[in-house]
Design an enzyme around this catalytic site. Structure first.
Site, PDB file in Angstrom:
ATOM      1  N   SER A  14       0.735  -1.220  -0.163  1.00 10.83           N
ATOM      2  CA  SER A  14      -0.089  -0.146  -0.162  1.00 10.83           C
ATOM      3  C   SER A  14       0.892   1.408  -0.105  1.00 10.83           C
ATOM      4  CB  SER A  14      -0.889  -0.068   1.303  1.00 10.83           C
ATOM      5  OG  SER A  14      -1.555   1.332   1.272  1.00 10.83           O
ATOM      6  N   LYS A  63     -13.299  -4.471   3.132  1.00 12.12           N
ATOM      7  CA  LYS A  63     -14.234  -3.502   2.968  1.00 12.12           C
ATOM      8  C   LYS A  63     -15.747  -3.936   3.543  1.00 12.12           C
ATOM      9  CE  LYS A  63     -11.690  -1.211  -0.499  1.00 12.12           C
ATOM     10  NZ  LYS A  63     -11.448  -0.830  -1.895  1.00 12.12           N
ATOM     11  N   ASP A  99     -14.378   5.573  -2.338  1.00  8.68           N
ATOM     12  CA  ASP A  99     -13.782   4.898  -3.706  1.00  8.68           C
ATOM     13  C   ASP A  99     -14.801   5.506  -4.876  1.00  8.68           C
ATOM     14  OD1 ASP A  99     -11.764   3.208  -2.892  1.00  8.68           O
ATOM     15  OD2 ASP A  99     -13.075   1.639  -2.367  1.00  8.68           O
ATOM     16  N   GLY A 122     -17.310  -6.876  -8.877  1.00  8.25           N
ATOM     17  CA  GLY A 122     -16.968  -7.123  -7.579  1.00  8.25           C
ATOM     18  C   GLY A 122     -17.127  -5.977  -6.669  1.00  8.25           C
TER      19      GLY A 122
HETATM   20  P1  NDP Z   1     -13.061  -8.151  -6.459  1.00 12.32           P
HETATM   21  O1  NDP Z   1     -12.255  -9.363  -6.075  1.00 12.32           O
HETATM   22  O2  NDP Z   1     -14.246  -7.645  -5.601  1.00 12.32           O
HETATM   23  O3  NDP Z   1     -13.760  -8.252  -7.741  1.00 12.32           O
HETATM   24  C1  NDP Z   1     -12.989  -8.751  -9.034  1.00 12.32           C
HETATM   25  C2  NDP Z   1     -13.862  -8.709 -10.151  1.00 12.32           C
HETATM   26  O4  NDP Z   1     -12.879  -9.065 -11.430  1.00 12.32           O
HETATM   27  C3  NDP Z   1     -15.015  -9.744 -10.317  1.00 12.32           C
HETATM   28  O5  NDP Z   1     -15.838  -9.357 -10.872  1.00 12.32           O
HETATM   29  C4  NDP Z   1     -14.156 -10.965 -10.975  1.00 12.32           C
HETATM   30  O6  NDP Z   1     -15.422 -11.934 -11.599  1.00 12.32           O
HETATM   31  C5  NDP Z   1     -13.595 -10.163 -12.049  1.00 12.32           C
HETATM   32  N1  NDP Z   1     -12.321 -10.989 -12.451  1.00 12.32           N
HETATM   33  C6  NDP Z   1     -11.420 -11.456 -11.772  1.00 12.32           C
HETATM   34  N2  NDP Z   1     -10.374 -12.032 -12.715  1.00 12.32           N
HETATM   35  C7  NDP Z   1     -10.981 -12.000 -14.019  1.00 12.32           C
HETATM   36  C8  NDP Z   1     -10.365 -12.542 -15.083  1.00 12.32           C
HETATM   37  N3  NDP Z   1      -9.253 -13.041 -15.229  1.00 12.32           N
HETATM   38  N4  NDP Z   1     -10.966 -11.927 -16.216  1.00 12.32           N
HETATM   39  C9  NDP Z   1     -12.292 -11.227 -16.119  1.00 12.32           C
HETATM   40  N5  NDP Z   1     -12.741 -11.040 -14.968  1.00 12.32           N
HETATM   41  C10 NDP Z   1     -12.046 -11.184 -13.878  1.00 12.32           C
HETATM   42  O7  NDP Z   1     -11.916  -7.200  -6.648  1.00 12.32           O
HETATM   43  P2  NDP Z   1     -12.345  -5.548  -6.313  1.00 12.32           P
HETATM   44  O8  NDP Z   1     -13.415  -5.017  -6.894  1.00 12.32           O
HETATM   45  O9  NDP Z   1     -11.872  -4.941  -5.213  1.00 12.32           O
HETATM   46  O10 NDP Z   1     -11.027  -4.810  -7.461  1.00 12.32           O
HETATM   47  C11 NDP Z   1     -11.120  -4.675  -8.924  1.00 12.32           C
HETATM   48  C12 NDP Z   1      -9.966  -3.957  -9.218  1.00 12.32           C
HETATM   49  O11 NDP Z   1     -10.029  -2.525  -9.040  1.00 12.32           O
HETATM   50  C13 NDP Z   1      -8.633  -4.446  -8.981  1.00 12.32           C
HETATM   51  O12 NDP Z   1      -7.727  -4.460  -9.939  1.00 12.32           O
HETATM   52  C14 NDP Z   1      -7.979  -3.334  -7.804  1.00 12.32           C
HETATM   53  O13 NDP Z   1      -6.648  -3.193  -7.921  1.00 12.32           O
HETATM   54  C15 NDP Z   1      -8.541  -1.989  -8.471  1.00 12.32           C
HETATM   55  N6  NDP Z   1      -9.000  -1.148  -7.457  1.00 12.32           N
HETATM   56  C16 NDP Z   1      -8.368   0.071  -7.922  1.00 12.32           C
HETATM   57  C17 NDP Z   1      -8.800   1.147  -6.985  1.00 12.32           C
HETATM   58  C18 NDP Z   1      -8.019   2.641  -7.275  1.00 12.32           C
HETATM   59  O14 NDP Z   1      -8.070   3.588  -6.395  1.00 12.32           O
HETATM   60  N7  NDP Z   1      -7.338   2.832  -8.301  1.00 12.32           N
HETATM   61  C19 NDP Z   1      -9.433   1.018  -5.751  1.00 12.32           C
HETATM   62  C20 NDP Z   1     -10.124  -0.342  -5.800  1.00 12.32           C
HETATM   63  C21 NDP Z   1      -9.555  -1.197  -6.482  1.00 12.32           C
HETATM   64  P3  NDP Z   1     -16.324 -12.800 -10.839  1.00 12.32           P
HETATM   65  O15 NDP Z   1     -17.350 -12.083  -9.947  1.00 12.32           O
HETATM   66  O16 NDP Z   1     -16.802 -13.622 -12.021  1.00 12.32           O
HETATM   67  O17 NDP Z   1     -15.297 -13.623  -9.750  1.00 12.32           O
END
Ligand code: NDP
Length: 271
Positions: A14, A63, A99, A122
């Site tokens: 972080s 979260k 966020d 997600g």
């Molecule tokens: P979650 O684990 O809650 O959700 C992940 C999502 O990605 C789910 O919908 C999942 O699908 C999908 N997914 C995972 N792997 C794949 C893949 N290989 N192909 C397609 N879909 C995939 O994660 P978060 O929502 O917490 O975070 C998501 C992203 O956002 C991360 O990369 C994180 O780093 C980024 N982020 C950036 C922030 C910023 O401030 N810039 C703040 C918060 C997050 P399924 O539902 O089918 O499992």
């Protein structure tokens, strides 16, 4: 001195401490921001209060635990069902989700927006979908599975998985057009995966005006396609920065003007 921290697991990557400490320094605020590795999310309230912490941020995977353990929850965060900021108000925890407004501020340069295609379903997608719907923007979700479909349809989003969007795309020869396409999946974070099958993703990006990736600090495979199609695009650095700046205002009761935000950005980059 007032204590602040970020709870996560893992948390060592972080950059929030460098970002917030740079902001504190810029306004001569007597605060110190550290990292706390939290293994059991259910202990978050107890740990937060026992460390005499004034404020905290919460990252993956806590979260939703943080939401469940808060005493008072901000209205927007209730709609999202997850929080990333805690404030200690005389021993009671008030919780917020920064966020969502952080994302909204980060896409300001793409305004006006009428339609957004959001890849992923997600926690981050929920925050983004809620803030876009609050601003009357039409939101379509495309996810690899039907996870959380009800959450999104209940707030007025259209929801597709890869198969049924592909089917609609092929059989009805529909071209989907969106103002903005957002990658909120973790595809591309630690791998070279695309957030959707290429035969869907390429025409979707081609028919969108702008592209945004929540992942920051790299040209993801998703953004690479946007670049190839000459789309205006950006990564998630500003989203991270602005969610931090909004939390900073809650921590310090001081407006994060552009001078503070740029000091926080330098803190982020230097780290
Ligand atoms: P979650 O684990 O809650 O959700 C992940 C999502 O990605 C789910 O919908 C999942 O699908 C999908 N997914 C995972 N792997 C794949 C893949 N290989 N192909 C397609 N879909 C995939 O994660 P978060 O929502 O917490 O975070 C998501 C992203 O956002 C991360 O990369 C994180 O780093 C980024 N982020 C950036 C922030 C910023 O401030 N810039 C703040 C918060 C997050 P399924 O539902 O089918 O499992």
């Amino acid at each position: 001195m007032q204590n602040f921290t970020i709870f996560g697991n893992p948390v060592e990557h972080s950059k929030s401490p460098q970002m917030h400490n740079a902001g504190f320094k810029n306004i001569n605020f007597d605060g110190n921001y550290t990292k706390t590795l939290l293994e059991d999310g259910n202990t978050i309230k107890e740990v937060f209060l026992s460390q005499n912490t004034k404020g905290a941020n919460i990252t993956v995977p806590h979260k939703e635990f943080a939401y469940k353990n808060a005493d008072i929850i901000d209205e927007l965060a209730i709609k999202i069902g997850a929080v990333n900021t805690y404030i200690n108000e005389n021993g009671k925890i008030k919780a917020y989700n920064t966020d969502a407004p952080g994302f909204y501020k980060a896409i300001e340069e793409f305004n006006p927006l009428n339609t957004v295609l959001l890849l992923g379903a997600g926690g981050t997608a929920k925050a983004i979908a809620v803030i876009l719907r609050e601003n009357n923007i039409d939101v379509t979700i495309l996810n690899r599975s039907n996870n959380s479909k009800d959450f999104f349809t209940n707030i007025g989003c259209k929801f597709y998985n890869w198969d049924n969007m592909q089917l609609k795309y092929n059989t009805k020869n529909i071209i989907f057009n969106y103002d903005l396409i957002v990658n909120s999946t973790s595809a591309g974070l630690k791998d070279d995966n695309h957030p959707a099958p290429l035969e869907l993703l390429k025409p979707l990006i081609k028919n969108s005006k702008y592209a945004f990736d929540c992942i920051y600090g790299k040209l993801t495979p998703f953004l690479q396609i946007a670049k190839e199609y000459n789309k205006q695009y950006k990564d998630g650095e500003d989203m991270l920065l602005y969610q931090g700046a909004i939390a900073f205002e809650l921590f310090t009761n001081t407006k994060a003007d552009s001078i503070v935000v740029e000091a926080m950005r330098r803190g982020l980059k230097e780290s």
